[in-house]
Design a protein around this motif. Sequence first.
Motif, PDB file in Angstrom:
ATOM      1  N   VAL A 165       0.837  -1.200   0.000  1.00  0.00           N
ATOM      2  CA  VAL A 165       0.000   0.000   0.000  1.00  0.00           C
ATOM      3  C   VAL A 165       0.873   1.252   0.000  1.00  0.00           C
ATOM      4  N   GLY A 166       1.971   1.219   0.720  1.00  0.00           N
ATOM      5  CA  GLY A 166       2.887   2.358   0.736  1.00  0.00           C
ATOM      6  C   GLY A 166       3.489   2.630  -0.631  1.00  0.00           C
ATOM      7  N   VAL A 167       3.875   1.569  -1.346  1.00  0.00           N
ATOM      8  CA  VAL A 167       4.421   1.729  -2.699  1.00  0.00           C
ATOM      9  C   VAL A 167       3.351   2.285  -3.635  1.00  0.00           C
ATOM     10  N   ALA A 168       2.136   1.775  -3.532  1.00  0.00           N
ATOM     11  CA  ALA A 168       1.053   2.258  -4.392  1.00  0.00           C
ATOM     12  C   ALA A 168       0.753   3.734  -4.127  1.00  0.00           C
ATOM     13  N   VAL A 169       0.710   4.129  -2.870  1.00  0.00           N
ATOM     14  CA  VAL A 169       0.466   5.538  -2.539  1.00  0.00           C
ATOM     15  C   VAL A 169       1.626   6.399  -3.018  1.00  0.00           C
ATOM     16  N   GLY A 170       2.858   5.890  -2.913  1.00  0.00           N
ATOM     17  CA  GLY A 170       4.015   6.629  -3.407  1.00  0.00           C
ATOM     18  C   GLY A 170       3.976   6.835  -4.904  1.00  0.00           C
ATOM     19  N   ILE A 171       3.591   5.797  -5.654  1.00  0.00           N
ATOM     20  CA  ILE A 171       3.490   5.914  -7.112  1.00  0.00           C
ATOM     21  C   ILE A 171       2.398   6.917  -7.487  1.00  0.00           C
ATOM     22  N   CYS A 172       1.258   6.851  -6.796  1.00  0.00           N
ATOM     23  CA  CYS A 172       0.180   7.808  -7.075  1.00  0.00           C
ATOM     24  C   CYS A 172       0.617   9.237  -6.773  1.00  0.00           C
ATOM     25  N   GLY A 173       1.307   9.419  -5.660  1.00  0.00           N
ATOM     26  CA  GLY A 173       1.795  10.750  -5.315  1.00  0.00           C
ATOM     27  C   GLY A 173       2.806  11.267  -6.317  1.00  0.00           C
ATOM     28  N   MET A 174       3.703  10.384  -6.761  1.00  0.00           N
ATOM     29  CA  MET A 174       4.703  10.785  -7.745  1.00  0.00           C
ATOM     30  C   MET A 174       4.036  11.206  -9.058  1.00  0.00           C
ATOM     31  N   GLN A 175       3.030  10.455  -9.486  1.00  0.00           N
ATOM     32  CA  GLN A 175       2.328  10.790 -10.726  1.00  0.00           C
ATOM     33  C   GLN A 175       1.556  12.095 -10.580  1.00  0.00           C
ATOM     34  N   LEU A 176       0.970  12.321  -9.413  1.00  0.00           N
ATOM     35  CA  LEU A 176       0.259  13.570  -9.174  1.00  0.00           C
ATOM     36  C   LEU A 176       1.200  14.764  -9.240  1.00  0.00           C
ATOM     37  N   VAL A 177       2.337  14.662  -8.595  1.00  0.00           N
ATOM     38  CA  VAL A 177       3.316  15.752  -8.623  1.00  0.00           C
ATOM     39  C   VAL A 177       3.835  15.952 -10.040  1.00  0.00           C
ATOM     40  N   ARG A 178       4.074  14.870 -10.760  1.00  0.00           N
ATOM     41  CA  ARG A 178       4.559  14.972 -12.148  1.00  0.00           C
ATOM     42  C   ARG A 178       3.536  15.686 -13.025  1.00  0.00           C
ATOM     43  N   ASN A 179       2.262  15.333 -12.874  1.00  0.00           N
ATOM     44  CA  ASN A 179       1.229  15.974 -13.686  1.00  0.00           C
ATOM     45  C   ASN A 179       1.076  17.449 -13.346  1.00  0.00           C
ATOM     46  N   ILE A 180       1.112  17.783 -12.081  1.00  0.00           N
ATOM     47  CA  ILE A 180       0.926  19.187 -11.693  1.00  0.00           C
ATOM     48  C   ILE A 180       2.115  20.041 -12.122  1.00  0.00           C
ATOM     49  N   THR A 181       3.316  19.504 -12.032  1.00  0.00           N
ATOM     50  CA  THR A 181       4.493  20.331 -12.299  1.00  0.00           C
ATOM     51  C   THR A 181       4.915  20.343 -13.760  1.00  0.00           C
ATOM     52  N   THR A 182       4.745  19.258 -14.505  1.00  0.00           N
ATOM     53  CA  THR A 182       5.317  19.216 -15.854  1.00  0.00           C
ATOM     54  C   THR A 182       4.312  19.040 -16.979  1.00  0.00           C
ATOM     55  N   ASN A 183       3.061  18.717 -16.703  1.00  0.00           N
ATOM     56  CA  ASN A 183       2.082  18.532 -17.766  1.00  0.00           C
ATOM     57  C   ASN A 183       1.779  19.878 -18.417  1.00  0.00           C
ATOM     58  N   PRO A 184       1.923  19.972 -19.739  1.00  0.00           N
ATOM     59  CA  PRO A 184       1.683  21.259 -20.394  1.00  0.00           C
ATOM     60  C   PRO A 184       0.209  21.677 -20.405  1.00  0.00           C
ATOM     61  N   GLU A 185      -0.719  20.757 -20.181  1.00  0.00           N
ATOM     62  CA  GLU A 185      -2.137  21.100 -20.189  1.00  0.00           C
ATOM     63  C   GLU A 185      -2.654  21.522 -18.824  1.00  0.00           C
ATOM     64  N   VAL A 186      -1.868  21.328 -17.781  1.00  0.00           N
ATOM     65  CA  VAL A 186      -2.288  21.719 -16.440  1.00  0.00           C
ATOM     66  C   VAL A 186      -1.671  23.065 -16.119  1.00  0.00           C
ATOM     67  N   ARG A 187      -2.533  24.035 -15.810  1.00  0.00           N
ATOM     68  CA  ARG A 187      -2.053  25.379 -15.479  1.00  0.00           C
ATOM     69  C   ARG A 187      -2.575  25.739 -14.100  1.00  0.00           C
ATOM     70  N   VAL A 188      -1.664  25.864 -13.151  1.00  0.00           N
ATOM     71  CA  VAL A 188      -2.046  26.123 -11.770  1.00  0.00           C
ATOM     72  C   VAL A 188      -2.114  27.613 -11.489  1.00  0.00           C
ATOM     73  N   THR A 189      -1.182  28.373 -12.023  1.00  0.00           N
ATOM     74  CA  THR A 189      -1.152  29.803 -11.719  1.00  0.00           C
ATOM     75  C   THR A 189      -2.160  30.564 -12.577  1.00  0.00           C
ATOM     76  N   LYS A 190      -2.586  31.693 -12.083  1.00  0.00           N
ATOM     77  CA  LYS A 190      -3.593  32.497 -12.772  1.00  0.00           C
ATOM     78  C   LYS A 190      -3.069  33.050 -14.096  1.00  0.00           C
ATOM     79  N   GLU A 191      -1.790  33.407 -14.134  1.00  0.00           N
ATOM     80  CA  GLU A 191      -1.207  33.960 -15.363  1.00  0.00           C
ATOM     81  C   GLU A 191      -1.205  32.926 -16.482  1.00  0.00           C
TER      82      GLU A 191
END
Length: 89
Positions: A17-43
Amino acid sequence: MANRWIRPEVYPLFAAVGVAVGICGMQLVRNITTNPEVRVTKEKRAAGVLDNYEEGKQYAEHFVRKYVRNKAPEIMPSINSFFADPSRN
């Protein structure tokens, strides 16, 4: 109550379960930080729809995909060839 859940038999379950949660967290951080279609900031959100194909291609062709591209889709290729290769008989 703690003795009921924290037993040596339960450690592999905690690890899985720890490995699965770690993989999910890693993918979430990867999508938020590097996905070109995800824009977090208002600008960046104000920019609208961007045609940034090069950035999208760079995101899709990450290092794991490049590593496994020319590999055989087998988990244990040496054992598979040992048992399935007719030229070895």
